[in-house]
Design a protein around this motif. Structure first.
Motif, PDB file in Angstrom:
ATOM      1  N   PHE A  55      32.312  27.204   4.591  1.00 33.95           N
ATOM      2  CA  PHE A  55      33.126  28.216   5.257  1.00 33.95           C
ATOM      3  C   PHE A  55      33.222  29.492   4.416  1.00 33.95           C
ATOM      4  O   PHE A  55      33.265  30.595   4.961  1.00 33.95           O
ATOM      5  CB  PHE A  55      34.533  27.643   5.522  1.00 33.95           C
ATOM      6  N   ASP A  56      33.230  29.350   3.093  1.00 36.75           N
ATOM      7  CA  ASP A  56      33.456  30.496   2.211  1.00 36.75           C
ATOM      8  C   ASP A  56      32.195  31.064   1.571  1.00 36.75           C
ATOM      9  O   ASP A  56      32.221  32.183   1.058  1.00 36.75           O
ATOM     10  CB  ASP A  56      34.421  30.098   1.080  1.00 36.75           C
ATOM     11  N   GLY A  59      32.298  32.567  10.495  1.00 36.33           N
ATOM     12  CA  GLY A  59      33.654  32.044  10.652  1.00 36.33           C
ATOM     13  C   GLY A  59      33.615  30.554  10.905  1.00 36.33           C
ATOM     14  O   GLY A  59      32.750  29.845  10.382  1.00 36.33           O
ATOM     15  N   ALA A  60      34.543  30.079  11.715  1.00 35.63           N
ATOM     16  CA  ALA A  60      34.720  28.648  11.901  1.00 35.63           C
ATOM     17  C   ALA A  60      34.140  28.167  13.223  1.00 35.63           C
ATOM     18  O   ALA A  60      34.405  28.744  14.279  1.00 35.63           O
ATOM     19  CB  ALA A  60      36.201  28.302  11.838  1.00 35.63           C
ATOM     20  N   TYR A 102      38.207  38.266   8.443  1.00 36.64           N
ATOM     21  CA  TYR A 102      37.407  37.299   9.200  1.00 36.64           C
ATOM     22  C   TYR A 102      36.804  37.927  10.453  1.00 36.64           C
ATOM     23  O   TYR A 102      36.885  37.370  11.545  1.00 36.64           O
ATOM     24  CB  TYR A 102      38.271  36.083   9.562  1.00 36.64           C
ATOM     25  N   PRO A 122      31.263  25.756   9.314  1.00 36.76           N
ATOM     26  CA  PRO A 122      31.024  27.187   9.553  1.00 36.76           C
ATOM     27  C   PRO A 122      30.007  27.443  10.659  1.00 36.76           C
ATOM     28  O   PRO A 122      29.160  26.600  10.960  1.00 36.76           O
ATOM     29  CB  PRO A 122      30.481  27.666   8.211  1.00 36.76           C
ATOM     30  N   SER A 163      39.024  30.693  12.045  1.00 40.03           N
ATOM     31  CA  SER A 163      39.097  31.218  10.677  1.00 40.03           C
ATOM     32  C   SER A 163      40.539  31.463  10.247  1.00 40.03           C
ATOM     33  O   SER A 163      40.921  31.173   9.102  1.00 40.03           O
ATOM     34  CB  SER A 163      38.294  32.521  10.584  1.00 40.03           C
TER      35      SER A 163
END
Length: 392
Positions: free
Chosen positions: A13-14, A380-381, A274, A373, A241
């Motif tokens: 995700f990051d 984002g998510a 985000y 992700p 996110s």
């Protein structure tokens, strides 16, 4: 040609934000061999300048990387001024503050209904159970669709959303064609029974005249298809996110529950952090030199909004959440120039209500697993499992 980064590498995700930080410092005009090769602008000033300079950086050749438009052009995003202008002008009155405000009770009701079974189960996937179906239902109301069309759009929209974010090209093509069929059906229905042009997007487009002539039907169909897709994917990604951020920062959950008047400013900062698209693509109409690197004419260039919005030359301590940033106007979450998001008002309404209702559903929530992700072109998510703790 140098291969400065690989967007096909596995991500968390990051992790993409860490890579973009490296590129901003070491290679702000980057090149990748992926998908046949493309350029990426990482710095805020370069992204903002290219987005505004539509004469040099056109969108009509390719509007995203990778190229996922398998069928015809879809205005207004796939056209350059002045060709895109009649389509955008027809849609803009339907996104006014007054028009959007009328949707607030509809959006809130949809959010409450989607959250109820999640609360009963003690949690769920914020994206699949909440963030993805919510904007589908909202857009169905905004588009004045009948119940049968709402059910069909909900099913196809969810499938398309997951397919694009998972880089499943086969399902993306299949569901894209379904969305085109839906758009054609809506256009045919409005030709027979038009609605007031200040209340219905399709009717407004059908009423447009350019030099006395109506817009081409396939371009109207493409516009409806484009509006559907942009309205489905971005809110889901951002909601996911934001949920990740809030789950990691329970103190911010508490603050926003106690001070709901802060929510509009919080949404702006969440959007900066985000932004749901890594960036829309442009194509240079001539060779352009940016930061001593020359991009040849005709090659795709991604304007990486997600990187620009975390540029330390513009935003102090850019990776942190600050609800009172003095220069929030510099955020590129909704783009810049003639292709800035015409539906920004609706997006803000959806996000504000979605997060208000998520926070109201329980006294707290935590992550119940690692968030999954998205991939290019979104960032984002895709999946955010959460667990509710305490009562509403």
């Amino acid at each position: 040609m140098a291969h400065d980064f690989d967007p096909l590498q596995p991500e968390t995700f990051d992790s993409a934000h860490g890579d973009y930080q490296r590129l901003r410092a070491q290679c702000p005009v980057a090149h990748s061999d992926a998908w046949g090769g493309f350029w990426a602008l990482m710095k805020h000033d370069d992204v903002a300048r290219a987005a505004a300079d539509w004469q040099t950086f056109i969108t009509s050749q390719q509007n995203v990387v990778p190229k996922v438009a398998f069928t015809g052009r879809r205005p207004p995003l796939h056209l350059d001024p002045p060709e895109h202008t009649p389509y955008r002008r027809a849609l803009a009155p339907l996104f006014t503050e007054k028009r959007i405000a009328r949707l607030e009770p509809v959006v809130r009701g949809i959010c409450k209904a989607l959250l109820a079974p999640m609360v009963a189960r003690g949690g769920g996937d914020v994206c699949a159970d909440y963030g993805a179906p919510m904007p589908v239902s909202v857009f169905a109301h905004w588009m004045n669709l009948d119940e049968e069309a709402i059910v069909a759009l909900t099913d196809a929209g969810k499938r398309y959303n997951v397919a694009v974010q998972s880089a499943d090209m086969e399902t993306t093509k299949e569901t894209s064609l379904l969305l085109y069929d839906m758009a054609r059906a809506v256009v045919a229905q409005r030709r027979i029974a038009p609605l007031p042009v200040d209340e219905d997007a399709t009717s407004a487009l059908l009423a447009v005249r350019v030099d006395g002539e109506p817009l081409p039907e396939e371009m109207i169909v493409g516009t409806i298809r484009q509006v559907l897709v942009v309205g489905l994917i971005a809110p889901s990604v951002v909601i996911g996110s934001i949920a990740v951020h809030l789950a990691r920062h329970p103190d911010l959950q508490t603050q926003l529950r106690a001070q709901p008047e802060l929510m509009p400013a919080a949404i702006e900062e969440f959007l900066r952090l985000y932004a749901p698209y890594r960036g829309f693509a442009r194509t240079a109409t001539c060779p352009v030199t940016i930061r001593d690197r020359t991009i040849p004419q005709g090659e795709p260039i991604t304007l990486v909004y997600a990187s620009a919005n975390r540029d330390a030359d513009v935003f102090d301590d850019p990776d942190s959440f600050r609800i009172d940033r003095p220069n929030m106007k510099d955020s590129l979450a909704f783009g810049r120039g003639p292709h800035n998001c015409v539906g920004a008002g609706l997006a803000r309404l959806e996000l504000r209500i979605a997060i208000e209702e998520l926070l109201a559903a329980a006294t707290a929530f935590t992550l119940d697993g690692e968030p999954k992700p998205t991939r290019f072109p979104e960032i984002g998510a895709l999946s955010v499992p959460i667990h509710f703790t305490g009562d509403a």
